[in-house]
Design an enzyme around this catalytic site. Structure first.
Site, mmCIF file in Angstrom:
data_model
loop_
_atom_site.group_PDB
_atom_site.id
_atom_site.type_symbol
_atom_site.label_atom_id
_atom_site.label_comp_id
_atom_site.label_asym_id
_atom_site.label_seq_id
_atom_site.Cartn_x
_atom_site.Cartn_y
_atom_site.Cartn_z
ATOM 1 N N LEU A 18 -26.195 43.676 37.298
ATOM 2 C CA LEU A 18 -25.569 42.519 37.943
ATOM 3 C C LEU A 18 -26.004 41.231 37.321
ATOM 4 O O LEU A 18 -27.329 41.259 36.942
ATOM 5 C CB LEU A 18 -26.051 42.438 39.383
ATOM 6 N N ASP A 19 -25.370 40.226 37.112
ATOM 7 C CA ASP A 19 -25.572 38.984 36.505
ATOM 8 C C ASP A 19 -26.711 38.359 37.187
ATOM 9 O O ASP A 19 -27.049 38.508 38.483
ATOM 10 C CB ASP A 19 -24.517 37.911 36.722
ATOM 11 N N ARG A 20 -27.438 37.535 36.572
ATOM 12 C CA ARG A 20 -28.703 36.834 37.239
ATOM 13 C C ARG A 20 -28.327 36.152 38.578
ATOM 14 O O ARG A 20 -29.232 36.393 39.639
ATOM 15 C CB ARG A 20 -29.247 35.795 36.296
#
Length: 301
Positions: A135-137
């Site tokens: 998952l993106d930051r």
């Protein structure tokens, strides 16, 4: 660390089958994993080392080591996250926004993986942290981690064969007109910015299904499911569709309503690598996105 083993008893209909076909077939072991197991003597036949081309016999037992290595290179560190489910094979967590899943640079700390390493250290475990997906930051939500090499490769195969279902919720800018649809824009690297992706004719195929959940003042709550897993896929697709994720600085615009992109991984469906059970787990909508939804019900963007 004592090795644990996954066992498979040969049924009558598989009498005479080559061992390697048993491993890749009913035991669902990847060829890459088989190579590692072979090097580490992690494949036994009736309790003894064997060779891959042998024919198996009805009633005999194949054993596979579920862990090839127990080395842990991450610094255990207290990083907050919610546990949605955990057993001896898998860990499913709800990742908060604002932290990376895994260190990007050697020695980096403060990531979800560091927090998981600390959680396992507290249990007396020294396992590598193996997220099955990313998952993106600044994307919150559900993420699954294999607690053994066997569990990870089993889940990774489900991901590659599109058997691991991932559902997201997003607030998209503006009013999405279609109640449901499928975005099929190919995605590739952005030559002007290596940290970004863009829709381009020579990109990799990418498929995102969406359905409308609620129209709000100036934004739309949509549910999205991934058929492919390209980097930043949902964000790139929605931006190209004309409705970037609310608050997405990279592909859309900043928003006074939220400090990050309003994107949340809400649901995960998969087959348990140990039991074969079909599982569906959900991560509740985080407070910041829920607050924006309530606000947009009463005033314009």
């Amino acid at each position: 660390m004592k090795r644990s083993w996954k066992e498979y008893t040969i049924p009558a209909e598989q009498d005479g089958v080559i061992l390697q076909d048993i491993l890749t077939g009913p035991m669902q072991i990847s060829r890459r994993m088989i190579q590692k197991l072979t090097r580490s003597k992690g494949i036994l036949y009736n309790g003894k080392p064997t060779f891959l081309k042998r024919q198996v016999k009805k009633g005999h037992v194949v054993q596979v080591a579920v862990e090839v290595s127990n080395r842990q290179s991450l610094v255990p560190e207290a990083v907050p996250f919610d546990i949605l489910y955990e057993d001896e094979a898998i860990l499913v967590v709800n990742k908060p926004a604002g932290i990376n899943v895994h260190p990007i640079h050697p020695g980096q700390t403060g990531t979800l993986a560091n927090g998981i390493a600390k959680h396992w250290q507290d249990q007396g475990l020294a396992l590598p942290v193996r997220p099955v997906h990313r998952l993106d930051r600044d994307t919150s939500g559900i993420l699954i981690v294999g607690k053994s090499a066997f569990a990870h490769q089993h889940l990774d195969r489900q991901l590659r064969e599109r058997e691991l279902g991932r559902v997201y919720l997003a607030l998209a800018e503006g009013e999405v007109q279609q109640d449901r649809g499928t975005l099929t824009y190919p995605i590739g690297n952005d030559p002007r910015n290596p940290a970004k992706r863009k829709v381009r004719e020579d990109g990799n195929p990418a498929v995102t299904h969406f359905s409308l959940m609620e129209r709000l003042d100036g934004a739309t709550l949509v549910e999205l499911s991934l058929e492919t897993g390209r980097t930043h896929q949902i964000r790139v697709h929605l931006a190209h569709y004309g409705h970037p994720v609310l608050g997405d600085r990279q592909y859309g615009h900043t928003s006074p309503l939220i400090r990050r992109q309003a994107l949340h991984a809400s649901k995960l469906s998969f087959t348990h690598p140990g039991t074969g059970e079909k599982m569906v787990l959900e991560a509740p909508l985080p407070e910041d996105i829920a607050a924006v939804i309530e606000k947009l019900k009463h005033q314009p963007l």
